[in-house]
Design an enzyme around this catalytic site. Sequence first.
Site, PDB file in Angstrom:
ATOM      1  N   TYR A  32       0.827  -1.208   0.000  1.00 40.87           N
ATOM      2  CA  TYR A  32       0.000   0.000   0.000  1.00 40.87           C
ATOM      3  C   TYR A  32       0.856   1.250   0.000  1.00 40.87           C
ATOM      4  O   TYR A  32       2.079   1.195   0.167  1.00 40.87           O
ATOM      5  CB  TYR A  32      -0.949   0.003   1.208  1.00 40.87           C
ATOM      6  CG  TYR A  32      -0.283   0.349   2.523  1.00 40.87           C
ATOM      7  CD1 TYR A  32       0.565  -0.563   3.171  1.00 40.87           C
ATOM      8  CD2 TYR A  32      -0.476   1.599   3.128  1.00 40.87           C
ATOM      9  CE1 TYR A  32       1.174  -0.241   4.364  1.00 40.87           C
ATOM     10  CE2 TYR A  32       0.133   1.920   4.331  1.00 40.87           C
ATOM     11  CZ  TYR A  32       0.954   1.003   4.947  1.00 40.87           C
ATOM     12  OH  TYR A  32       1.570   1.322   6.129  1.00 40.87           O
ATOM     13  N   LYS A 146       6.481  -1.806   1.878  1.00 42.17           N
ATOM     14  CA  LYS A 146       5.292  -1.232   2.526  1.00 42.17           C
ATOM     15  C   LYS A 146       4.150  -2.242   2.387  1.00 42.17           C
ATOM     16  O   LYS A 146       3.257  -2.118   1.555  1.00 42.17           O
ATOM     17  CB  LYS A 146       4.947   0.134   1.908  1.00 42.17           C
ATOM     18  CG  LYS A 146       4.166   1.024   2.873  1.00 42.17           C
ATOM     19  CD  LYS A 146       4.231   2.472   2.467  1.00 42.17           C
ATOM     20  CE  LYS A 146       3.221   3.353   3.168  1.00 42.17           C
ATOM     21  NZ  LYS A 146       3.371   3.487   4.606  1.00 42.17           N
ATOM     22  N   GLU A 178      12.653   2.579  13.872  1.00 49.33           N
ATOM     23  CA  GLU A 178      11.700   3.595  13.404  1.00 49.33           C
ATOM     24  C   GLU A 178      10.445   3.539  14.263  1.00 49.33           C
ATOM     25  O   GLU A 178      10.301   2.667  15.121  1.00 49.33           O
ATOM     26  CB  GLU A 178      11.359   3.374  11.926  1.00 49.33           C
ATOM     27  CG  GLU A 178      10.693   2.055  11.637  1.00 49.33           C
ATOM     28  CD  GLU A 178      10.314   1.872  10.168  1.00 49.33           C
ATOM     29  OE1 GLU A 178      10.312   2.840   9.387  1.00 49.33           O
ATOM     30  OE2 GLU A 178       9.984   0.717   9.802  1.00 49.33           O
ATOM     31  N   LEU A 202      11.329   1.523   6.759  1.00 47.67           N
ATOM     32  CA  LEU A 202      10.740   1.968   5.503  1.00 47.67           C
ATOM     33  C   LEU A 202      11.484   3.226   5.064  1.00 47.67           C
ATOM     34  O   LEU A 202      11.734   4.121   5.884  1.00 47.67           O
ATOM     35  CB  LEU A 202       9.248   2.295   5.710  1.00 47.67           C
ATOM     36  CG  LEU A 202       8.531   2.706   4.431  1.00 47.67           C
ATOM     37  CD1 LEU A 202       8.293   1.496   3.538  1.00 47.67           C
ATOM     38  CD2 LEU A 202       7.210   3.384   4.742  1.00 47.67           C
TER      39      LEU A 202
HETATM   40  C1  LIG Z   1       6.741   1.971   9.495  1.00 45.37           C
HETATM   41  C2  LIG Z   1       6.774   3.296   8.811  1.00 45.37           C
HETATM   42  N1  LIG Z   1       7.941   3.957   8.726  1.00 45.37           N
HETATM   43  C3  LIG Z   1       8.021   5.161   8.130  1.00 45.37           C
HETATM   44  C4  LIG Z   1       6.904   5.779   7.596  1.00 45.37           C
HETATM   45  C5  LIG Z   1       7.035   7.118   6.945  1.00 45.37           C
HETATM   46  O1  LIG Z   1       6.929   7.016   5.568  1.00 45.37           O
HETATM   47  P1  LIG Z   1       6.402   8.236   4.662  1.00 45.37           P
HETATM   48  O2  LIG Z   1       7.193   9.430   5.057  1.00 45.37           O
HETATM   49  O3  LIG Z   1       6.663   7.792   3.287  1.00 45.37           O
HETATM   50  O4  LIG Z   1       4.938   8.382   4.985  1.00 45.37           O
HETATM   51  C6  LIG Z   1       5.672   5.131   7.652  1.00 45.37           C
HETATM   52  C7  LIG Z   1       4.482   5.744   7.067  1.00 45.37           C
HETATM   53  O5  LIG Z   1       3.408   5.237   7.102  1.00 45.37           O
HETATM   54  C8  LIG Z   1       5.600   3.852   8.264  1.00 45.37           C
HETATM   55  O6  LIG Z   1       4.446   3.181   8.342  1.00 45.37           O
END
Ligand SMILES: Cc1ncc(COP(=O)(O)O)c(C=O)c1O
Length: 281
Positions: A32, A146, A178, A202
């Site tokens: 997603y 993701k 994270e 991520l």
């Molecule tokens: C586990 C995780 N890390 C980092 C992020 C941040 O990613 P982004 O800046 O692309 O939203 C998300 C965003 O949903 C996430 O679910």
Amino acid sequence: MTKVLINETLVDEQDAKVSYNDRGYVFGDGIYEYIRVYDRSVFTAQEHFERLLRSAKEIGLDLKYSVEGFTELIQELLAANDVINGGVYIQVTRGTAPRDHAFPTPAVEANIMAFTKSYDRPYKSLEEGINAVTTEDVRWLRCDIKSLNLLGNVLAKEYAAKYNAQEAIQHRGDVVTEGSSSNVYAIKDGVIYTHPVNNYILNGITRMVIKTIAEDKEIPFKEETFSLDFLKNADEIIVSSTSIEVMPVVKLNGESVGNGEVGPITKSLQEGFNRYIDVHS
Ligand SMILES: Cc1ncc(COP(=O)(O)O)c(C=O)c1O
């Protein structure tokens, strides 16, 4: 009537249904993205759809859409729902097939679903900061994908909620990885530290934007692992994501971060982020 995208069709919300045999439903077998909309413009759409295609590739899911194809579908949905400020969620599963762990043979069409939300930016928490707690990272070892499998993230966020915190910052042993739905930064002596991009986190789109802003402003940005103790002694802590942007953490496990106020580097990155939105929306 609010519309939802099911494959290539916009349908009324109450008619947006998928089969009980959808592999996303049964196995979490899908991927997603969540993309922000500012002033009718889809923010960093290219980067998000590129990441979606990468996630698809990493799980061996063949997609017939390109970045442009996805962008078109999403624009149509956003226009139908008249979204000015908000976001769009899009998921792709490996399709509908009788339950069997291995991929369906022959392959079936992927199922695509997308819905929109309308809301403003989180101005109050961006100004005041949020509370976070720390918790062991018990997720799988491909956090760079993701994936729809979010049970580890869900349990971490629920742990935060239990302690009246808005985010759970995860660590594998002593190494901070994270947040449950965000990237994490510890700022010490004018330097921003964040976990390097690899399979443990991520690769956040907001993280990429923050990196660009830090480089523009000549704030040192070190992609290095750091310990839980280092995090606890940071001058400033930030968590970032598409929905929470550059979010200050002012309390960690109930203790003030630094002097308990939103710090100067956080404010500078927030200012840069506001400008980035203006220029790129
Ligand atoms: C586990 C995780 N890390 C980092 C992020 C941040 O990613 P982004 O800046 O692309 O939203 C998300 C965003 O949903 C996430 O679910």
